[in-house]
Design an enzyme around this catalytic site. Structure first.
Site, PDB file in Angstrom:
ATOM      1  N   HIS A  68       0.839  -1.193   0.000  1.00 28.63           N
ATOM      2  CA  HIS A  68       0.000   0.000   0.000  1.00 28.63           C
ATOM      3  C   HIS A  68       0.880   1.252   0.000  1.00 28.63           C
ATOM      4  O   HIS A  68       1.271   1.737   1.067  1.00 28.63           O
ATOM      5  CB  HIS A  68      -0.907   0.008   1.241  1.00 28.63           C
ATOM      6  N   HIS A  72     -30.327 -13.964  24.349  1.00 30.30           N
ATOM      7  CA  HIS A  72     -29.305 -13.928  25.393  1.00 30.30           C
ATOM      8  C   HIS A  72     -28.784 -15.316  25.758  1.00 30.30           C
ATOM      9  O   HIS A  72     -27.960 -15.436  26.673  1.00 30.30           O
ATOM     10  CB  HIS A  72     -29.845 -13.238  26.641  1.00 30.30           C
ATOM     11  N   HIS A 114      -4.023   3.503  -3.235  1.00 28.18           N
ATOM     12  CA  HIS A 114      -4.142   2.914  -1.902  1.00 28.18           C
ATOM     13  C   HIS A 114      -3.423   1.574  -1.783  1.00 28.18           C
ATOM     14  O   HIS A 114      -2.535   1.426  -0.943  1.00 28.18           O
ATOM     15  CB  HIS A 114      -5.614   2.736  -1.530  1.00 28.18           C
ATOM     16  N   GLU A 119     -18.512  -3.718  24.121  1.00 27.92           N
ATOM     17  CA  GLU A 119     -17.757  -4.968  24.224  1.00 27.92           C
ATOM     18  C   GLU A 119     -16.550  -5.004  23.284  1.00 27.92           C
ATOM     19  O   GLU A 119     -15.467  -5.470  23.655  1.00 27.92           O
ATOM     20  CB  GLU A 119     -18.665  -6.171  23.937  1.00 27.92           C
TER      21      GLU A 119
END
Length: 649
Positions: free
Chosen positions: A26, A467, A259, A405
């Site tokens: 890159h 859950h 890129h 999280e």
């Protein structure tokens, strides 16, 4: 061309040459971002190139890890131990210059980066660790811990949600020694960022509680240095937006093509001409080499000045200094006395046992510092009598990550990468999905992160199938280089935490129950072998039941009175797989083909133990909403049903 511009252009072309040599890489980022990286390494980053593991060094994380050629060019020129041959071996097998930076593989790399957003999120963890250790050890007259954490990010890093999660917490905590350089070039792989990323990044970061700065010309070294100096004076984390042109100086400037693919021979030649450098691969002029040598000497001098403070601290506060140094070594020790493992007598959820054990371990180990994603009371991970770590209270030991999280996983990785602290991250097992990328990186970096995942089965009950984890342990067990532990009772749980907080280079996952479980008479604290016989068969061995966690007591109850049935507790597949053939044969004799696995989760992965003729008593659908005991009954997890299945098998 002055020597500084010549030095920057040398960095640029060394990076391009690496990519052309590999025919892969890159070039866009190194061509555009080289000036800000040079300014940082020359004038601000206090590191000793001969002592790259020095604890009080400034940290630098290339969050935009695809620009690794830039990092390796810097490491070569700043004398971090890379040779010109290493640069020529860019992206080759077993080279010191892999495609994305790898922690522990190349000296000077502070974090394995590549997945975008992870690096800057780990930088937040490093900045937290700096603040926490400063609170533990700094004295009014001597600052043993006093350094900055820098990260270089691109548009892609800031598009990823994890970076916003982590940056939000950084702003809330006012991590003033965190400085992020933003390579703002408005180009991604698919084209202009306007296609999908039109927000005002600086205003977003201001809303997150950061100070922000703007450098209009990414080639202006004076302006870059000025803004970094201003950022150092802030009482908040700082984002410096540096406007650059991707692929600067090349025929592909400002295009998506710059890129992620080599420039090609002709384009490389014209780029060299633009920068006024001779048409020679891996060229470093003598005056440029001398220039970098002087910078390295000056950086070494700066580091030596800071090390004098450390030497003075060691003389004045020898006990504290010895404690500080020991904290970076992760010495293995028995964290619990022998009698403690047998102290659990009443029925308890293993999450509750874990909470008691964690508090006992942490009481005598001040370097344990972690928390939960807003579930501390449910995960039982609150350190009792301790306050929260906050912008106002760096002495707090409970670190709340909020409902973040993914960021929690990266931040705790960053804390461990910084060194000096032992950390843990907690949530419900079902939400481990959010942490998967960060757990994988912890394994790649050999970080001993501890994950305390509770509510580990359909025993969650009333919260329902959203859950109730089903496939999650199988997912976690599939990650190379980690240990997953699902303990059955207090004894196994205490042993699991002792193992986890003694780990030096392996992430450890604990899967713990919400519901109460009985304490088992024959359970073992010796879980290092991963599996053991918890109930010997009566008479000749005919069948083996292998269970984990909450299902071990169920297996024992179901096997009661049955002849020829052995029950094996297998808290860890990974540890068992690492045992000798003889031990595995002793526990699971190959001649016994009637094997039954018992786990109230997915059957995926169990057939390597039970074989094609075995029976997996598991759940391969989603759960249901209702009382936990009723949900277990719905899915056939009762002693009566299990006994019937064993008898009929």
């Amino acid at each position: 061309m002055n020597i500084e511009n010549k030095a920057v252009n040398t960095i640029r072309m060394l990076s391009v040459d690496q990519i052309e040599s590999a025919n892969s890489g890159h070039p866009g980022l190194p061509l555009g971002a080289a000036p800000m990286a040079y300014a940082l390494f020359k004038n601000h980053l206090v590191r000793d190139s001969k002592d790259l593991d020095w604890g009080n060094r400034d940290r630098f994380i290339l969050s935009a890890g695809h620009g690794s050629a830039l990092l390796y060019s810097l490491f070569y020129l700043f004398d971090y131990g890379l040779s010109l041959d290493d640069l020529k071996n860019f992206r080759q097998l077993d080279s010191k210059t892999p495609g994305h930076p790898e922690y522990g593989h190349t000296r000077g790399v502070e974090a394995t980066t590549g997945p975008l957003g992870q690096g800057v999120s780990m930088a937040v963890g490093m900045a937290i660790a700096e603040e926490k250790l400063a609170a533990l050890y700094n004295k009014d007259d001597l600052k043993l811990v006093d350094h900055y954490t820098y990260a270089l990010v691109g548009d892609g890093c800031l598009m990823e949600g994890i970076s916003n999660e982590a940056s939000s917490l950084a702003g809330t905590l006012k991590l003033s020694k965190l400085i992020v350089l933003y390579d703002s070039n408005k180009i991604s792989i698919e084209g202009s960022t306007d296609l999908a990323f039109s927000e005002n990044v600086r205003k977003r970061y201001q809303a997150l509680g950061w100070d922000t700065f703007l450098v209009e010309d990414g080639n202006n070294l004076d302006e870059i240095n000025e803004k970094i100096e201003e950022a150092k004076k802030s009482d908040k984390p700082a984002l410096i937006e540096v406007k650059t042109k991707i692929g600067y100086g090349s025929p592909r400037e400002d295009s998506a093509k710059a890129h992620g693919e080599p420039l090609g021979q002709e384009n490389r030649k014209s780029t060299r001409e633009f920068f006024g450098l001779p048409d020679q691969d891996f060229y470093v002029a003598d005056d440029v080499r001398d220039h970098f040598k002087k910078i390295v000497e000056e950086n070494t001098r700066k580091a030596a000045e800071k090390k004098k403070i450390e030497e003075e601290y060691a003389k004045k506060y020898p006990k504290e200094y010895e404690d500080y140094k020991a904290a970076f070594n992760l010495e293995k020790k028995e964290l619990l006395e022998d009698s403690y493992y047998d102290s659990f007598t009443k029925d308890m959820a293993t999450r509750s046992v874990s909470g008691e054990v964690l508090n006992k371990i942490a009481k005598d180990n001040i370097h344990i510092f972690g928390g939960s994603a807003d579930l501390g009371p449910s995960n039982k991970t609150m350190l009792k009598g301790e306050e929260y770590f906050s912008a106002e209270n760096r002495a707090g030991r409970n670190l709340t990550f909020g409902v973040r999280e993914n960021a929690m996983g990266a931040i705790t990785n960053g804390i461990l990468l910084h060194g000096g602290l032992k950390t843990y991250a907690a949530t419900f097992l079902v939400f481990s999905d959010y942490l998967k990328p960060t757990i994988r990186l912890a394994a790649l970096m050999n970080l001993p992160n501890v994950y305390i995942f509770t509510h580990d089965s359909i025993g969650v009950g009333e919260d329902g199938p959203t859950h109730e984890p089903i496939e999650h342990l199988a997912m976690l067990r599939s990650i190379p280089g980690i240990i997953v532990l699902r303990p059955a009772d207090g004894r196994e749980t205490a042993a699991a935490l002792n193992l986890a907080f003694n780990s030096k280079n392996t992430p450890v996952v604990l899967a713990l129950s919400r519901q109460n479980l009985p304490q088992l008479e024959n359970s073992s604290r010796d879980i290092m072998k991963g599996a053991y016989i918890i109930k010997e068969e009566e008479g000749e061995l005919e069948k083996i039941v292998i269970a984990t966690g909450s299902e071990v007591s169920l297996a024992l109850e179901a096997a009661e009175g049955l002849k020829g049935v052995r029950v094996v507790s297998m808290p860890s597949m990974e540890l068992f797989d690492g045992q000798s053939f003889d031990y595995k044969e002793k526990i699971l004799p190959s001649k016994i083909e009637k094997r039954i696995s018992l786990e109230a989760l997915s059957s995926f992965g169990w057939h390597k133990y039970i074989g094609t003729k075995g029976m997996a008593i598991a759940i391969d659908t989603f759960g249901a909403s209702g009382k936990g005991s009723e949900v277990f009954e719905r899915f056939g997890f009762t002693a009566e049903n299990i006994k019937r299945k064993i008898e009929e098998f």
